[in-house]
Design a protein around this motif. Sequence first.
Motif, short mmCIF file in Angstrom:
data_model
loop_
_atom_site.label_atom_id
_atom_site.label_comp_id
_atom_site.label_asym_id
_atom_site.label_seq_id
_atom_site.Cartn_x
_atom_site.Cartn_y
_atom_site.Cartn_z
N ALA A 65 21.96 20.54 -41.01
CA ALA A 65 21.41 19.77 -42.14
C ALA A 65 20.04 19.20 -41.82
O ALA A 65 19.24 18.94 -42.73
N ASN A 66 19.76 19.02 -40.54
CA ASN A 66 18.45 18.51 -40.12
C ASN A 66 17.44 19.62 -39.89
O ASN A 66 16.37 19.39 -39.34
N GLY A 67 17.77 20.83 -40.34
CA GLY A 67 16.83 21.94 -40.28
C GLY A 67 17.02 22.88 -39.11
O GLY A 67 16.23 23.82 -38.95
N GLY A 68 18.04 22.66 -38.28
CA GLY A 68 18.27 23.55 -37.15
C GLY A 68 19.03 24.80 -37.55
O GLY A 68 19.41 24.99 -38.71
N ASP A 69 19.25 25.65 -36.55
CA ASP A 69 20.07 26.84 -36.78
C ASP A 69 21.09 26.95 -35.66
O ASP A 69 21.09 26.15 -34.71
N MET A 70 21.97 27.92 -35.73
CA MET A 70 23.04 28.02 -34.75
C MET A 70 22.53 28.35 -33.36
O MET A 70 23.08 27.89 -32.36
N GLU A 71 21.49 29.14 -33.27
CA GLU A 71 20.93 29.45 -31.95
C GLU A 71 20.43 28.17 -31.30
O GLU A 71 20.67 27.92 -30.11
N GLY A 72 19.75 27.34 -32.08
CA GLY A 72 19.25 26.08 -31.54
C GLY A 72 20.37 25.12 -31.20
O GLY A 72 20.30 24.42 -30.18
N TRP A 73 21.42 25.07 -32.03
CA TRP A 73 22.53 24.15 -31.73
C TRP A 73 23.24 24.58 -30.45
O TRP A 73 23.57 23.74 -29.61
N LEU A 74 23.48 25.87 -30.29
CA LEU A 74 24.15 26.35 -29.09
C LEU A 74 23.32 26.04 -27.84
O LEU A 74 23.85 25.62 -26.81
N ALA A 75 22.01 26.27 -27.95
CA ALA A 75 21.15 26.02 -26.79
C ALA A 75 21.15 24.54 -26.42
O ALA A 75 21.17 24.17 -25.24
N ALA A 76 21.18 23.67 -27.43
CA ALA A 76 21.10 22.23 -27.16
C ALA A 76 22.46 21.60 -26.87
O ALA A 76 22.56 20.67 -26.06
N HIS A 77 23.52 22.12 -27.51
CA HIS A 77 24.81 21.41 -27.45
C HIS A 77 26.01 22.30 -27.11
O HIS A 77 27.11 21.77 -26.92
N GLY A 78 25.80 23.61 -27.03
CA GLY A 78 26.93 24.50 -26.81
C GLY A 78 27.70 24.20 -25.54
O GLY A 78 28.93 24.05 -25.55
N GLN A 101 27.88 21.49 -23.61
CA GLN A 101 28.60 20.22 -23.57
C GLN A 101 29.78 20.20 -24.54
O GLN A 101 30.67 19.34 -24.42
N SER A 102 29.81 21.15 -25.48
CA SER A 102 30.94 21.24 -26.41
C SER A 102 31.96 22.29 -25.96
O SER A 102 32.91 22.57 -26.69
N GLY A 103 31.75 22.88 -24.79
CA GLY A 103 32.68 23.88 -24.30
C GLY A 103 32.45 25.26 -24.86
O GLY A 103 33.32 26.14 -24.77
N LEU A 104 31.27 25.49 -25.44
CA LEU A 104 30.94 26.78 -26.04
C LEU A 104 29.76 27.42 -25.31
O LEU A 104 29.01 26.72 -24.61
N PRO A 105 29.56 28.71 -25.47
CA PRO A 105 28.38 29.36 -24.86
C PRO A 105 27.08 28.78 -25.40
O PRO A 105 27.05 28.10 -26.42
N ALA A 106 25.99 29.09 -24.70
CA ALA A 106 24.70 28.50 -25.03
C ALA A 106 23.81 29.41 -25.87
O ALA A 106 22.65 29.07 -26.12
N SER A 107 24.31 30.55 -26.31
CA SER A 107 23.51 31.44 -27.14
C SER A 107 24.44 32.23 -28.07
O SER A 107 25.66 32.36 -27.80
N ILE A 108 23.89 32.77 -29.13
CA ILE A 108 24.70 33.55 -30.07
C ILE A 108 25.24 34.83 -29.42
O ILE A 108 26.42 35.15 -29.61
N PRO A 109 24.45 35.59 -28.62
CA PRO A 109 25.04 36.77 -27.97
C PRO A 109 26.22 36.41 -27.08
O PRO A 109 27.24 37.13 -27.07
N GLU A 110 26.11 35.31 -26.33
CA GLU A 110 27.24 34.89 -25.49
C GLU A 110 28.43 34.44 -26.34
O GLU A 110 29.59 34.72 -26.01
#
Length: 348
Positions: free
Chosen positions: A302-315, A317-326
């Motif tokens: 909602a703040n203008g980010g995308d999933m690639e950016g969210w994964l890189a920044a927060h993936g 620490q949330s227990g998820l991979p850090a990129s969409i390919p991963e």
Amino acid sequence: MRPTITLLLAALLPFTSAAAADTSDCPASLQLPELSCVATPQGWFHAENLATARQIAEDANLAASSFEAYFGRPAPRGAVFAGGQGRAIPDDLGQAFTAAGAAWQLPWLDAPGRRAVQRSALERQLRASMPGMDEAQLQARIDAALSSATAPPDSAADRSTLRHEIGHMLLIRAFWGAPATDTSRGPGHYGGPGPDWLDELAAVLLESQVMADNRRAKLHSAEAAAHLQPLATFFDKPHPMAARMSELASRGPGAHVISGAEAQRLTGDAGWFYVQARGVADFVLDTSSDPAVFGHMAAFLANGGDMEGWLAAHGSQSGLPASIPELDAAWTQWLAARAQSPATTRVP
């Protein structure tokens, strides 16, 4: 007989409800004499009788509870208006609900109402194409077409669908805030200003257990491989019904019937989009260590980010991979493991 789709379209503005004389919990300014109204902390719920209004209110309460568990934010208050046969919410009542604090409104067409709208549409078509048909024959043809085109009204499925639709409203208002009018939507978006995959994920998360299990069964069926998209594609994919809904919306609010080959195609394409949204939701719930992960995703987007950016920044620490390919590789592994040994998805 090919399927028929009945779509109820309405502008996503703060909405209206109506109340009958047999209820006292809705303000007089929000009443209509011919409808019953129930008020709860989640909003105002209107229908042609009090029992139906109470049932709608119960489903809205269930939807709000699920939304808060999955997204970590209070569910915005709103209103559901089941005025019969796709009746639009009157403008003056819409304004009254805005003033009362309703953040969203949903005109609702229940299963009997949809049948009535479908019957009316079929009757118009047959009278136009066969003007000299005997009245008894005409009605018999309509009865036969409705019997073969649609299943009998299913109250449980209808209630689950209502919770699904409320899910769209709650996501939009909780994270994007301002009314999602046509001018605030991104190009090609199906419902709100956010990505279509997240819009549908929020909606399917609020469905009944039976509906969720039906989608899971399809997700792990043999035919799924031909329909599921890589996550990079899924995250950018417009809703399969987006273009058609935009065209119908240009006609204004109300109920619209789609039938024949178009309904068959749209039902199939959209069905797989919903199935993948349910699958991605389950996958993230199984994988992430963050119970409010969807809320954090939604806030970032909602703040203008995308999933690639969210994964890189927060993936991480949330227990998820850090990129969409991963993430896609983990999703593929998860699908394979679930196909071999289905398990119950963790829920809040």
